[in-house]
Motif scaffolding. Sequence first.
Motif, mmCIF file in Angstrom:
data_model
loop_
_atom_site.group_PDB
_atom_site.id
_atom_site.type_symbol
_atom_site.label_atom_id
_atom_site.label_comp_id
_atom_site.label_asym_id
_atom_site.label_seq_id
_atom_site.Cartn_x
_atom_site.Cartn_y
_atom_site.Cartn_z
ATOM 1 N N ASP A 1 23.343 9.107 39.514
ATOM 2 C CA ASP A 1 22.761 10.045 38.546
ATOM 3 C C ASP A 1 21.238 9.891 38.433
ATOM 4 O O ASP A 1 20.597 10.550 37.617
ATOM 5 C CB ASP A 1 23.424 9.804 37.171
ATOM 6 C CG ASP A 1 23.157 10.954 36.202
ATOM 7 O OD1 ASP A 1 23.183 12.120 36.648
ATOM 8 O OD2 ASP A 1 22.899 10.679 35.015
ATOM 9 N N SER A 2 20.667 9.013 39.261
ATOM 10 C CA SER A 2 19.247 8.663 39.099
ATOM 11 C C SER A 2 18.311 9.844 39.331
ATOM 12 O O SER A 2 17.375 10.060 38.560
ATOM 13 C CB SER A 2 18.868 7.523 40.049
ATOM 14 O OG SER A 2 19.572 6.347 39.717
ATOM 15 N N LEU A 3 18.549 10.597 40.385
ATOM 16 C CA LEU A 3 17.621 11.691 40.705
ATOM 17 C C LEU A 3 17.613 12.729 39.587
ATOM 18 O O LEU A 3 16.559 13.257 39.220
ATOM 19 C CB LEU A 3 17.973 12.325 42.057
ATOM 20 C CG LEU A 3 17.804 11.393 43.274
ATOM 21 C CD1 LEU A 3 18.203 12.104 44.561
ATOM 22 C CD2 LEU A 3 16.376 10.872 43.392
ATOM 23 N N ARG A 4 18.784 12.989 39.016
ATOM 24 C CA ARG A 4 18.843 13.930 37.892
ATOM 25 C C ARG A 4 18.058 13.381 36.696
ATOM 26 O O ARG A 4 17.270 14.092 36.071
ATOM 27 C CB ARG A 4 20.302 14.186 37.495
ATOM 28 C CG ARG A 4 20.457 15.274 36.421
ATOM 29 C CD ARG A 4 21.833 15.273 35.780
ATOM 30 N NE ARG A 4 22.135 14.041 35.064
ATOM 31 C CZ ARG A 4 21.669 13.756 33.840
ATOM 32 N NH1 ARG A 4 20.875 14.586 33.199
ATOM 33 N NH2 ARG A 4 21.991 12.603 33.264
ATOM 34 N N GLN A 5 18.258 12.094 36.404
ATOM 35 C CA GLN A 5 17.537 11.479 35.277
ATOM 36 C C GLN A 5 16.029 11.482 35.500
ATOM 37 O O GLN A 5 15.254 11.561 34.557
ATOM 38 C CB GLN A 5 18.009 10.041 35.059
ATOM 39 C CG GLN A 5 19.401 9.914 34.460
ATOM 40 C CD GLN A 5 19.750 8.448 34.214
ATOM 41 O OE1 GLN A 5 18.972 7.694 33.640
ATOM 42 N NE2 GLN A 5 20.916 8.038 34.670
ATOM 43 N N LEU A 6 15.631 11.382 36.761
ATOM 44 C CA LEU A 6 14.197 11.380 37.088
ATOM 45 C C LEU A 6 13.637 12.800 37.169
ATOM 46 O O LEU A 6 12.433 12.981 37.340
ATOM 47 C CB LEU A 6 13.964 10.655 38.420
ATOM 48 C CG LEU A 6 14.171 9.135 38.405
ATOM 49 C CD1 LEU A 6 14.262 8.587 39.821
ATOM 50 C CD2 LEU A 6 13.051 8.440 37.635
#
Length: 327
Positions: A320-325
């Motif tokens: 989910d990191s890219l979405r959070q970034l």
Amino acid sequence: STLPDQMMDNNSSRYQKAVASKFPLFISQDGTNGDVKNKALSYTQIRYMQHVDLEPVHTERPGEHIAYYKIANHYKWALDELFIKHDFRRVIILEDDMEIAPDFFDYFEAAAKLLDTDKSIMAVSSWNDNGQKQFVYDPKALYRSDFFPGLGWMLTKPTWMELSPKWPKAYWDDWVRLKEVRRDRQFIRPEVCRTYNFGEHGSSMGQFFDQYLKPIKLNDAHIDWTSEDLSYLTEDNFLIKFGKDVASATPVHGFDELLKAHNLDVERIQYDDQGDFERVARQFGVFEEWKDGVPRAAYKGVVVFRYKSSRRRIYLVGPDSLRQLGV
């Protein structure tokens, strides 16, 4: 050598006097050991505090080490003394088995401005859990992290006034790492540690001393922190810059492919879940541990480190990191 010995080392006594006049230094002793007390009182530039709690410790689970309860109790007492009784605006906490880098105080002084103005920063730490010499390169680089590193850290009075009434009976550092305590705030941490833990016989029993603590690189580079612009660490700026860095990294599929990709400067490896992260982290030798859904040293699920002490950065990126970034 104990910490005050280093701080009061005669070779650098001019610097130490300057430090002591700018930063009031306190030693807080837990208990009544006379040798410790005499040693503490022998330092003229340090103020001495003593926490004596003779109540028996009631552990909550059988077989627990009472040291963890005593430590949490001592922390609360000492921080209440400094913030409430002495009314300090900020306090740096340092355990007695830590060696400090020459720029330790300058680093905290520079970061204090950030801590005062950015309410999304809960504390500033001098420690990087993945600060072993093979994983670091740039002594100026600082990061935001969702994981509380501890081990030489600074907090403000308003933050302490929030934590003090609900401070736990034991395992205080893991408690700070809980989402309901952290409340979406982050921590500033360096790439290269400003503290070195030599306490192989401390309360953590040297369990991973050899693997994780012994190879830590203590900063020895001279950094003029007064001339460093730290505005890249504010919440919005860091999110954008870090997001761009991660997005522009070349995706590689796993450790084996990374070994083949010699000429890349920045790579990212996607992990699917905690088990997958642990497997990849183990291959590199970085910390595998998570607390309350956050890997050690992670920001938005991303753990970044250098490859073999080089400029080359590796990002371990969560599902989910890219979405959070926002990338």
